[in-house]
Design a protein around this motif. Structure first.
Motif, PDB file in Angstrom:
ATOM      1  N   UNK A 160       0.630  -1.255   0.045  1.00 38.72           N
ATOM      2  CA  UNK A 160       0.131   0.051   0.237  1.00 38.72           C
ATOM      3  C   UNK A 160       0.941   1.233   0.295  1.00 38.72           C
ATOM      4  N   UNK A 161       1.806   1.200   0.541  1.00 42.52           N
ATOM      5  CA  UNK A 161       3.290   1.997   0.694  1.00 42.52           C
ATOM      6  C   UNK A 161       4.518   2.077  -0.642  1.00 42.52           C
ATOM      7  N   UNK A 162       4.042   1.170  -1.511  1.00 45.51           N
ATOM      8  CA  UNK A 162       5.465   0.786  -2.235  1.00 45.51           C
ATOM      9  C   UNK A 162       6.357   1.183  -1.790  1.00 45.51           C
TER      10      UNK A 162
ATOM     11  N   UNK B 293      -1.337   3.327  -3.458  1.00 48.98           N
ATOM     12  CA  UNK B 293      -2.986   4.035  -2.264  1.00 48.98           C
ATOM     13  C   UNK B 293      -2.543   4.142  -1.331  1.00 48.98           C
ATOM     14  N   UNK B 294      -1.887   3.451  -0.597  1.00 44.52           N
ATOM     15  CA  UNK B 294      -2.389   3.803   1.079  1.00 44.52           C
ATOM     16  C   UNK B 294      -3.886   3.518   0.877  1.00 44.52           C
ATOM     17  N   UNK B 295      -4.272   2.931   0.574  1.00 41.16           N
ATOM     18  CA  UNK B 295      -5.999   2.055   1.101  1.00 41.16           C
ATOM     19  C   UNK B 295      -6.801   3.157   0.830  1.00 41.16           C
TER      20      UNK B 295
ATOM     21  N   UNK C 265      10.188   9.414  -0.848  1.00 38.16           N
ATOM     22  CA  UNK C 265      10.418   8.637  -2.404  1.00 38.16           C
ATOM     23  C   UNK C 265       9.689   6.888  -1.665  1.00 38.16           C
ATOM     24  N   UNK C 266      10.005   6.218  -0.417  1.00 32.98           N
ATOM     25  CA  UNK C 266       9.744   5.388   0.010  1.00 32.98           C
ATOM     26  C   UNK C 266       8.623   5.736   0.736  1.00 32.98           C
TER      27      UNK C 266
END
Length: 471
Positions: A149-151, A202-204, A426-427
């Protein structure tokens, strides 16, 4: 969009249609985030065990217009997993969905549910003599659904890519409660829009990831680890180029470490063994993964010799055993913990074009010095341009004394990042912490497209409201 709180009546409705054990008492840990900057809220906490239960929960929330906050391992650093304001949400923790549904060694694929701990996914891959290369300091508690969700990035992006590059397919519950059965194990599937890539990162805010088909890799037959002292950040960049010229894709990780980080370790974790008697101004941690028959220690020795000749290395330690290798990595992995114990004024997860990193470090130091007495710990994944550029109080001071300057420090750093064609996330993701930054620095056309996607998939705005986008 008007949203309603998750009330006791709503909880009773859910209880009537779900198995026992799904609804739980709300423990404080679900409302906290690691840096202690925010406190969340929840009207109802649920721990589903199947994708059908997640579907029922999201469908019910959408019908009642109750906000939904998906919750993974709680290790996120940008307030994506806690909702401080607005109507009390339905908090969906995936921690009971931990199954490894399948391992396919010949395909180099593993299928895991979203609540599986990253370290457990790594172990399952190892059991099939394969490698799942995502590696983070929080891998003992972070869940794979949250990583997706956070890549998430980590230390091996240089060789293997971000989490998005490590995923082939997803199972997810969309905001209307429908289940997307997208657990493809295919490398090639050009049949339309990439929903997998859209939901990852997309972080949910576009749905709840419930399972993933993950890429595995062959396990390197031998590994080599070294820490080299370099005279400058530019020299570290030159060493990276030299390493890739000599060793190609064998370079798995290339971490930049500044003296300030080593001094923080000495101050807060004095029992930790450090490789150099005096902390150097700059050093790099290098990890190699080689094929059978190759000698990693000799490869690193040859690299060091060439680096000294080129003037981009001054000293070095090459691990001679697994114990020494682990000791070197422990130094790098404990820097975030030392940072936490010191207490930063403002922390920044940024990426910069590789060739511009030395200039950024120089200009950033000057800009922060102009604001007052601060200490800067600049470290991170030099191989992929991701720096953790964290600003701390002067010696003997606490971050509380600088609270009034925190916004100014962040703005100065992020303005410089944007000026140098970098990214302010960035991450770690955007969460709620960086929504204003996305608005300030984001391309207007891209933001408009993101809003259109959000409104199309989640017209009632129930999914993680307040995260990523300002609607």
């Amino acid at each position: 969009m008007t949203l309603n709180p998750a009330t006791p009546d709503f909880a009773n409705q859910l209880s009537a249609i779900l198995p026992d054990g799904v609804l739980r008492d709300i423990e404080p840990r679900y409302l906290e985030e690691p840096r202690g900057r925010f406190s969340g809220q929840a009207g109802v906490l649920v721990l589903p065990q199947t994708v059908d239960e997640v579907s029922t929960l999201v469908r019910s929330a959408n019908a009642a217009r109750v906000p939904v906050v998906p919750y993974g391992g709680g290790t996120g650093l940008v307030c994506g997993q806690v909702m401080p304001d607005g109507p009390a949400p339905l908090l969906i923790s995936l921690e009971r969905m931990t199954a490894i549904r399948g391992v396919y060694p010949q395909e180099n694929v593993l299928v895991a549910e979203a609540g599986a701990i990253l370290a457990d996914v790594q172990t399952a891959a190892q059991g099939a003599n394969r490698l799942f290369p995502l590696s983070l300091a929080s891998e003992g508690s972070a869940q794979i659904g949250g990583n997706l969700s956070t890549n998430a990035g980590g230390v091996n992006v240089l060789r293997y890519g971000n989490t998005r590059e490590l995923c082939l397919g997803l199972e997810a519950v969309l905001p209307n409660g429908e289940i997307w059965h997208g657990l493809s194990r295919l490398r090639k599937d050009n049949t339309g829009y990439d929903l997998r890539g859209l939901l990852i990162g997309a972080e949910g805010t576009l749905g709840v990831i419930t399972a993933a088909a993950l890429k595995l890799s062959p396990v390197p037959a031998v590994r080599g680890t070294a820490m080299f002292v370099v005279p400058s950040a530019q020299a570290a960049l030159d060493l990276l180029s030299l390493a890739r010229d000599q060793l190609g894709e064998a370079v798995s990780a290339f971490e930049l470490i500044h003296r300030q980080g080593l001094e923080f370790l000495a101050e807060t974790l004095p029992q930790l063994r450090q490789p150099f008697e005096r902390a150097p101004e700059w050093c790099v941690l290098i990890e190699l993964g080689l094929s059978r028959g190759q000698d990693p220690e000799q490869a690193l020795a040859d690299l060091f010799e060439a680096a000294v000749e080129d003037g981009c290395a001054l000293d070095g330690v090459i691990a001679q055993s697994e114990t020494q290798r682990n000791e070197l990595w422990t130094v790098r992995e404990q820097i975030p913990e030392a940072n936490r114990l010191i207490g930063s004024v403002s922390s920044h997860d940024i990426s910069i074009p590789l060739s511009a990193i030395p200039e950024f470090i120089a200009r950033g130091g000057e800009a922060i010095a102009a604001l007052g007495a601060f200490r800067i710990n600049c470290f991170g994944h030099l191989g992929d341009g991701n720096l953790h550029y964290n600003v701390f109080p002067a010696q003997g001071q606490t971050r509380e004394a600088y609270e009034a300057q925190r916004g100014t420090v962040k703005r100065v750093v992020h303005d410089l990042v944007h000026d140098m064609d970098g990214s302010v996330s960035a991450e770690h993701g955007v969460g709620r912490l960086k929504v204003a930054d996305v608005e300030r620095y984001g391309d207007p056309v891209r933001l408009a497209a993101m809003r259109a996607i959000k409104l199309a998939l989640d017209p009632n705005g129930i999914m993680n409201p307040g995260a990523v986008l300002n609607l």
